[in-house]
Design a protein around this motif. Structure first.
Motif, short mmCIF file in Angstrom:
data_model
loop_
_atom_site.label_atom_id
_atom_site.label_comp_id
_atom_site.label_asym_id
_atom_site.label_seq_id
_atom_site.Cartn_x
_atom_site.Cartn_y
_atom_site.Cartn_z
N LYS A 41 0.78 -1.18 -0.25
CA LYS A 41 -0.10 0.04 0.05
C LYS A 41 0.81 1.20 0.12
O LYS A 41 1.71 1.49 0.96
CB LYS A 41 -0.86 -0.10 1.12
CG LYS A 41 -1.94 -1.25 1.20
CD LYS A 41 -2.80 -1.17 2.24
CE LYS A 41 -3.89 -2.22 2.17
NZ LYS A 41 -4.78 -2.18 3.48
N LEU A 42 0.88 2.25 -1.01
CA LEU A 42 1.48 3.24 -1.21
C LEU A 42 0.70 4.62 -1.16
O LEU A 42 -0.26 4.58 -1.70
CB LEU A 42 2.36 2.98 -2.54
CG LEU A 42 3.45 1.90 -2.58
CD1 LEU A 42 4.14 1.99 -3.99
CD2 LEU A 42 4.49 2.12 -1.38
N LEU A 43 1.46 5.80 -0.72
CA LEU A 43 0.81 6.92 -0.57
C LEU A 43 1.54 7.75 -1.81
O LEU A 43 2.76 7.98 -1.70
CB LEU A 43 0.84 7.66 0.61
CG LEU A 43 0.24 8.87 0.63
CD1 LEU A 43 -1.03 8.93 0.43
CD2 LEU A 43 0.76 9.50 1.91
N PHE A 44 0.78 7.99 -2.97
CA PHE A 44 1.23 8.84 -4.05
C PHE A 44 0.84 10.33 -3.63
O PHE A 44 -0.08 10.57 -3.38
CB PHE A 44 0.80 8.36 -5.19
CG PHE A 44 1.13 6.82 -5.71
CD1 PHE A 44 2.13 6.99 -7.17
CD2 PHE A 44 0.77 5.69 -4.96
CE1 PHE A 44 2.25 5.68 -7.31
CE2 PHE A 44 1.27 4.54 -5.67
CZ PHE A 44 1.93 4.52 -6.65
N VAL A 45 1.96 11.05 -4.01
CA VAL A 45 1.82 12.51 -3.93
C VAL A 45 1.85 13.31 -5.45
O VAL A 45 2.58 12.82 -6.16
CB VAL A 45 3.26 13.19 -3.24
CG1 VAL A 45 3.10 14.73 -3.08
CG2 VAL A 45 3.26 12.57 -1.79
N ASN A 46 1.02 14.09 -5.54
CA ASN A 46 0.82 14.93 -6.77
C ASN A 46 1.84 15.73 -7.26
O ASN A 46 2.48 16.50 -6.14
CB ASN A 46 -0.76 15.83 -6.58
CG ASN A 46 -0.85 16.13 -8.01
OD1 ASN A 46 -0.72 17.44 -7.87
ND2 ASN A 46 -1.25 15.49 -8.73
N VAL A 47 2.39 15.87 -8.22
CA VAL A 47 3.30 16.57 -8.84
C VAL A 47 3.05 17.18 -9.86
O VAL A 47 2.05 16.71 -10.71
CB VAL A 47 4.72 15.61 -8.74
CG1 VAL A 47 5.35 15.11 -7.70
CG2 VAL A 47 4.71 14.61 -9.97
N ILE A 48 3.70 18.16 -10.59
CA ILE A 48 3.46 18.93 -11.74
C ILE A 48 3.38 18.06 -12.84
O ILE A 48 4.26 17.08 -12.91
CB ILE A 48 4.30 20.27 -11.69
CG1 ILE A 48 3.53 21.36 -12.53
CG2 ILE A 48 5.66 19.80 -12.57
CD1 ILE A 48 4.05 22.68 -12.06
#
Length: 118
Positions: free
Chosen positions: A67-74
């Motif tokens: 289970k991974l938490l992805f962070v929004n990037v440009i």
């Protein structure tokens, strides 16, 4: 920031049947939505999107049993999220999961995924 990400990753890594909600007082959730995607190869993936009041966006999904938490990037177009060596990139109802450590010519891990209609 490192401490915050460590807390978030630990929360999503819990393997309990009912995961405890993620609470970080400094970052307040504005909205949460879960979307299920069906992919070209017959696989499917469920993604929980979280938007915060300070305009950050996160996507939580399972990759290779983690289970991974992805962070929004440009991104030039669509919404691009990154975690570890992976990129989850959505454009409208379509999405792909890439392994950035794979060979340049390698296909996405999940390709041509389409959000299920509600």
């Amino acid at each position: 920031m490192k401490k915050l990400l460590a807390l978030m990753l630990a929360a999503f890594a819990a393997e309990a049947a009912h995961a405890m909600p993620l609470t970080v007082p400094q970052i307040q959730t504005a909205s949460t939505q879960t979307t299920r995607y069906d992919c070209k190869d017959g696989k499917s993936v469920s993604v929980q999107y979280t938007n915060t009041r300070n305009h950050q966006s996160f996507a939580a999904l399972t990759v290779d049993g983690r289970k991974l938490l992805f962070v929004n990037v440009i991104a030039g177009s669509g919404a691009k999220y990154v975690a570890d060596q992976y990129t989850w990139w959505t454009k409208g109802p379509q999405a792909n999961l890439y392994d950035e450590m794979a060979a340049k010519e390698a296909p996405p891990l999940l390709a041509d995924c389409a959000a299920r209609k509600k």
